[in-house]
Design an enzyme around this catalytic site. Structure first.
Site, PDB file in Angstrom:
ATOM      1  N   ARG A 283     128.749  -6.160 -25.303  1.00 52.79           N
ATOM      2  CA  ARG A 283     127.668  -5.753 -23.749  1.00 52.79           C
ATOM      3  C   ARG A 283     126.990  -6.624 -23.051  1.00 52.79           C
ATOM      4  NH1 ARG A 283     132.164  -4.594 -25.720  1.00 52.79           N
ATOM      5  NH2 ARG A 283     132.963  -2.160 -25.904  1.00 52.79           N
TER       6      ARG A 283
ATOM      7  N   SER B 270     133.296   3.344 -18.799  1.00 47.75           N
ATOM      8  CA  SER B 270     132.264   3.778 -19.563  1.00 47.75           C
ATOM      9  C   SER B 270     130.622   3.599 -18.787  1.00 47.75           C
ATOM     10  CB  SER B 270     132.247   3.306 -20.649  1.00 47.75           C
ATOM     11  OG  SER B 270     133.931   3.454 -21.492  1.00 47.75           O
TER      12      SER B 270
ATOM     13  N   GLU C 280     126.367   0.984 -19.173  1.00 41.80           N
ATOM     14  CA  GLU C 280     127.133   0.162 -19.014  1.00 41.80           C
ATOM     15  C   GLU C 280     127.049  -0.170 -17.220  1.00 41.80           C
ATOM     16  OE1 GLU C 280     131.756  -1.058 -21.094  1.00 41.80           O
ATOM     17  OE2 GLU C 280     129.442  -0.162 -22.641  1.00 41.80           O
TER      18      GLU C 280
END
Length: 306
Positions: free
Chosen positions: A173, A222, A297
């Site tokens: 990520r 998310s 995130e």
């Protein structure tokens, strides 16, 4: 209004794209929350973007499809940059494709499928655009951008760079873009495959999302990355949130999804503060219970309401 918002000379006079002052940003995000931008700029094309980067003397914040984003209630100072139609092209090749930063991930997957190109099916399960997918090394359903990216073109104050995937040091990520760099285009590898098998896999991904995620709600994907530090049992973020007792928890107009507790929801009247405060409550509870720190995130930008 900030001093920056009163100045029109921060823009190159010949900018051909659209420029709006005090532009409402909340309606453009999936959460439908957030204050205005001093300036919202949509460059016409790469040359237009480079002119802006060379001449702007205000902070620049880039937003894409705004699917994984909370804009705080006080709005964003300086320039908010959104790449639009001039950055949405998709060019097919026998062993892959090149896509503009504004092309939606799902649209790229659909173009690849129509050309019987395999390996990009996972993009159909990621709500967002290619620029953001490269910048955060987006992934889902067992694959991520790092697996298929050849190179990315990145606009900077000094010009347009073509950067190989290895130079971006893609990790879970995250990527390492040049300072102030903005992804404009990317090239992805793919392999010739069976069109029916590709379509079947994409249908499975869509069905899985529908069954397990609140895809029709005002949400942002998310909320927290799955922890990779101090997590010997390999717990997913949602498992830690559920164990802390937060499934369905409400804070103001924000709620933890009953269907998937790593998703926050705007139930209709949420503010950005409601969402962020609920997220921080989750992080504190998970840390106290498990010793694991959840990392956001979802991007959070801008300033709180006065």
């Amino acid at each position: 209004m900030s001093a920056c918002a009163d100045r029109t000379d921060i823009f190159f006079p010949a900018l051909r794209g659209r420029v709006q002052s005090r532009a409402l940003l909340g309606p453009t995000t999936w959460f439908r929350v957030g204050g205005p931008a001093d300036w919202l700029v949509r460059p016409a094309d790469t040359d237009d973007l480079l002119r802006l980067l060379r001449r702007a003397d205000a902070p620049i914040t880039v937003i894409g499809a705004a699917s994984n984003l909370i804009i705080r209630d006080g709005g964003v100072r300086g320039i908010v940059l959104r790449l639009a139609r001039g950055f949405s092209g998709i060019e097919l090749e026998p062993d892959g494709l090149t896509a503009g930063a504004a092309a939606l991930d799902a649209t790229v997957a659909e173009h690849a499928a129509a050309a019987s190109l395999s390996g990009l099916e996972f993009l159909s399960g990621i709500p967002g655009s290619i620029g953001g997918a490269v910048a955060m090394n987006a992934g889902a359903y067992g694959a991520e951008v790092a697996d298929v990216l050849d190179w990315a073109e990145i606009a900077t104050k000094d010009g347009l760079l073509r950067v190989r995937a290895a130079e971006l040091r893609l990790a879970y990520r995250k990527s390492h873009l040049p300072p102030g760099g903005i992804v404009t285009r990317a090239r992805f590898r793919a392999t010739p495959g069976d069109r029916h098998a590709i379509a079947t896999r994409m249908a499975e991904i869509r069905e899985s999302r529908e069954a397990t995620q609140p895809v029709r709600a005002r949400t942002g994907g998310s909320t927290f990355a799955n922890p990779v530090v101090n997590n010997p049992l390999g717990h997913k973020a949602w498992q830690l949130i559920e164990a802390a007792g937060f499934r369905g928890r409400v804070h103001g107009g924000a709620q933890v999804s009953e269907k998937h507790c790593n998703f926050l929801l705007n139930t209709g009247e949420a503010t950005a503060s409601d969402l962020e405060e609920l997220g921080e409550e989750i992080r504190a509870a998970v840390l106290a219970r498990s010793g694991i720190t959840l990392e956001w995130e979802i991007r959070r930008i801008g300033e709180p309401a006065p």
